[in-house]
Design an enzyme around this catalytic site. Structure first.
Site, PDB file in Angstrom:
ATOM      1  N   SER A 126       0.767  -1.202  -0.069  1.00  0.00           N
ATOM      2  CA  SER A 126       0.015   0.115   0.015  1.00  0.00           C
ATOM      3  C   SER A 126       0.924   1.173  -0.008  1.00  0.00           C
ATOM      4  O   SER A 126       1.995   1.254   0.739  1.00  0.00           O
ATOM      5  CB  SER A 126      -0.946  -0.009   1.280  1.00  0.00           C
ATOM      6  N   TYR A 151      -1.964  -1.268  10.853  1.00  0.00           N
ATOM      7  CA  TYR A 151      -2.190  -1.867   9.458  1.00  0.00           C
ATOM      8  C   TYR A 151      -1.037  -1.274   8.788  1.00  0.00           C
ATOM      9  O   TYR A 151      -0.638  -2.499   7.781  1.00  0.00           O
ATOM     10  CB  TYR A 151      -3.642  -1.199   8.909  1.00  0.00           C
ATOM     11  N   LYS A 155       2.152  -3.545   6.556  1.00  0.00           N
ATOM     12  CA  LYS A 155       2.458  -3.752   5.276  1.00  0.00           C
ATOM     13  C   LYS A 155       4.095  -3.682   5.260  1.00  0.00           C
ATOM     14  O   LYS A 155       4.727  -4.075   4.272  1.00  0.00           O
ATOM     15  CB  LYS A 155       1.765  -2.575   4.428  1.00  0.00           C
TER      16      LYS A 155
HETATM   17  N1  UFG Z   1     -13.172  10.704   3.057  1.00  0.00           N
HETATM   18  C1  UFG Z   1     -14.312  11.570   3.623  1.00  0.00           C
HETATM   19  N2  UFG Z   1     -15.290  11.046   4.082  1.00  0.00           N
HETATM   20  C2  UFG Z   1     -15.520   9.739   4.204  1.00  0.00           C
HETATM   21  C3  UFG Z   1     -14.552   8.683   3.905  1.00  0.00           C
HETATM   22  C4  UFG Z   1     -13.509   9.343   3.351  1.00  0.00           C
HETATM   23  O1  UFG Z   1     -14.182  12.865   3.221  1.00  0.00           O
HETATM   24  O2  UFG Z   1     -16.505   9.568   4.691  1.00  0.00           O
HETATM   25  C5  UFG Z   1     -12.056  11.306   2.814  1.00  0.00           C
HETATM   26  C6  UFG Z   1     -10.820  10.784   3.411  1.00  0.00           C
HETATM   27  O3  UFG Z   1     -10.832  11.863   4.324  1.00  0.00           O
HETATM   28  C7  UFG Z   1      -9.804  10.739   2.320  1.00  0.00           C
HETATM   29  C8  UFG Z   1     -10.482  10.493   1.094  1.00  0.00           C
HETATM   30  O4  UFG Z   1     -11.808  10.556   1.385  1.00  0.00           O
HETATM   31  O5  UFG Z   1      -9.365  12.141   2.308  1.00  0.00           O
HETATM   32  C9  UFG Z   1     -10.261   8.964   0.686  1.00  0.00           C
HETATM   33  O6  UFG Z   1     -10.414   8.196   2.081  1.00  0.00           O
HETATM   34  P1  UFG Z   1     -10.653   6.632   2.364  1.00  0.00           P
HETATM   35  O7  UFG Z   1     -10.844   6.197   3.744  1.00  0.00           O
HETATM   36  O8  UFG Z   1     -11.464   6.152   1.223  1.00  0.00           O
HETATM   37  O9  UFG Z   1      -9.164   6.249   1.836  1.00  0.00           O
HETATM   38  P2  UFG Z   1      -7.654   6.433   2.397  1.00  0.00           P
HETATM   39  O10 UFG Z   1      -6.846   7.211   1.558  1.00  0.00           O
HETATM   40  O11 UFG Z   1      -7.945   6.946   3.746  1.00  0.00           O
HETATM   41  O12 UFG Z   1      -7.287   5.001   2.623  1.00  0.00           O
HETATM   42  C10 UFG Z   1      -6.653   4.357   1.549  1.00  0.00           C
HETATM   43  C11 UFG Z   1      -6.961   2.633   1.971  1.00  0.00           C
HETATM   44  C12 UFG Z   1      -5.959   2.237   3.057  1.00  0.00           C
HETATM   45  C13 UFG Z   1      -4.657   2.590   2.654  1.00  0.00           C
HETATM   46  C14 UFG Z   1      -4.565   4.147   2.546  1.00  0.00           C
HETATM   47  C15 UFG Z   1      -3.219   4.301   2.053  1.00  0.00           C
HETATM   48  O13 UFG Z   1      -8.283   2.682   2.161  1.00  0.00           O
HETATM   49  O14 UFG Z   1      -6.094   1.006   3.060  1.00  0.00           O
HETATM   50  O15 UFG Z   1      -5.450   4.649   1.412  1.00  0.00           O
HETATM   51  O16 UFG Z   1      -3.295   5.889   2.039  1.00  0.00           O
HETATM   52  F1  UFG Z   1      -3.720   2.318   3.731  1.00  0.00           F
END
Ligand code: UFG
Length: 342
Positions: A126, A151, A155
């Site tokens: 990741s 998590y 990785k």
């Molecule tokens: N977000 C919102 N509202 C929500 C959910 C997410 O605004 O209800 C935003 C988050 O703040 C972020 C973006 O949308 O800016 C993406 O969020 P995600 O939770 O979809 O993804 P992340 O980037 O946080 O996490 C993903 C994977 C993880 C991994 C990570 C690495 O889900 O497994 O990328 O950066 F570790």
């Protein structure tokens, strides 16, 4: 036709990869314990490919079970290891469970690979290993930062375990694929993401909101140092990501050097803000997204996107599908889920 063991093959990325393996004339053999997936996924894969799935229902942490699979499938030449827990927040609450499952399953798999003389391994890593990079876009030589969560740490540790094993034994060739944000679903709407309970990730939360399952989407902060204040990510269509695994396997199958270990970013090279995603979704589907701005989510990275030159230059892979396509496919998949009462 070489057989490829796909651990977690009934999961979100695993199932799309199984489809692409069939397309590339590999014979995937799935291991899944169905802790975060459903048997119906297999029917979806069969509907897309017209192939019959070889499934071993069980846990990669179970040495005897893994041994039984390798004994039963002597044609296996390589493994793609997806099986792992993946919820960042949950890993903070349950670190022991995460370390035990994610690390031990890799160790069991490597032990069995060495015992049965299986040479090729593709590992599901990741971009979380980079944390908040100092320079963007991130390349594979950008520093690996202290992990933000157990998590993320699993990785990093797993990548190190693989590298050490390759170096020490000279009997395994391996690739770690550092995924950016996988989104979308298969364009046939036969398979897609199956979030259990309230989704943590943006796209399933967004599509559930539009489907009326959630009241509104909350954007986690709009005061970041980005063009519109919301976080930036590199969203990659899950079918493109699946294809990267096939390219990595093709490379390993052909590679003569018996102790090669390579790391590749798998992203589009483009960053999108959360507001961009919402606008693109509305454009792709004609649906309105009900959202409001909330507070920042602890642990969120401000911005990250990939430099994906290395995987293009060395494996001839690049993302081909747009964010708009991914969001259109995600929405169609959500409609299928709703019609199934989910
Ligand atoms: N977000 C919102 N509202 C929500 C959910 C997410 O605004 O209800 C935003 C988050 O703040 C972020 C973006 O949308 O800016 C993406 O969020 P995600 O939770 O979809 O993804 P992340 O980037 O946080 O996490 C993903 C994977 C993880 C991994 C990570 C690495 O889900 O497994 O990328 O950066 F570790």
């Amino acid at each position: 036709m070489p057989s490829i063991l796909v651990t977690g093959g009934a999961g979100y990325i695993g199932s799309h990869t199984v489809v692409e393996l069939f397309r590339a004339d590999y014979k995937p053999v799935i291991i899944d314990n169905f802790s975060n997936s459903e048997k119906s996924v297999l029917k979806g894969i069969e509907a897309i490919t017209g192939e019959t799935i070889s499934l071993y229902a069980g846990d990669c942490n179970d040495e005897q079970f893994v041994k039984h699979v390798f004994e039963s499938e002597p044609e296996i030449t390589g493994c793609i290891h997806f099986a792992a827990y993946k919820a960042v927040g949950e890993s903070v609450e349950k670190p022991v469970q995460y370390y035990k499952n994610n690390i031990n399953s890799l160790l069991e798999l490597l032990s069995a690979m060495l015992k049965f003389n299986i040479k090729n391994l593709v590992f599901s890593s990741s971009c979380t290993v980079y944390g908040q990079p100092d320079d963007l876009p991130v390349t594979e030589s950008s520093p690996v930062k202290k992990a933000e969560s157990p998590y993320g740490n699993t990785k990093q540790i797993c990548e190190e375990i693989i590298k050490d094993t390759v170096d020490a034994t000279g009997k395994i060739k391996a690739v770690s694929l550092r995924y950016f944000n996988p989104v979308g679903a298969h364009p046939t709407s036969q398979i897609g993401e199956l979030p259990i309970g309230t989704p943590n990730n943006l796209i399933p939360f967004l599509t559930q909101t539009v489907a009326g399952i959630r009241e509104e989407l909350i954007i986690f902060g709009d005061d970041y140092n980005t063009p519109d204040g919301t976080c930036v990510r590199d969203y990659i269509h899950v079918v493109d990501l699946a294809k990267a695994h096939v390219k990595a396997l093709d490379y390993l199958e052909k590679e003569k050097n018996d102790s090669v270990y390579q790391v590749f970013n798998v992203g589009t090279g483009n960053g999108h803000t959360v507001l961009d995603v919402i606008k693109t979704f509305e454009l792709a589907t004609g649906e309105k997204v009900k959202y409001r701005i909330g507070i920042r989510r602890p642990g969120d990275i401000e911005k990250v996107w990939a430099n994906a030159d290395k995987i293009y230059e060395e494996l001839n892979w690049k993302a081909e599908r747009t964010l708009k396509q991914a969001l259109y496919d995600a929405w169609n998949w959500q409609k299928v889920l709703k019609s199934r009462g989910k």
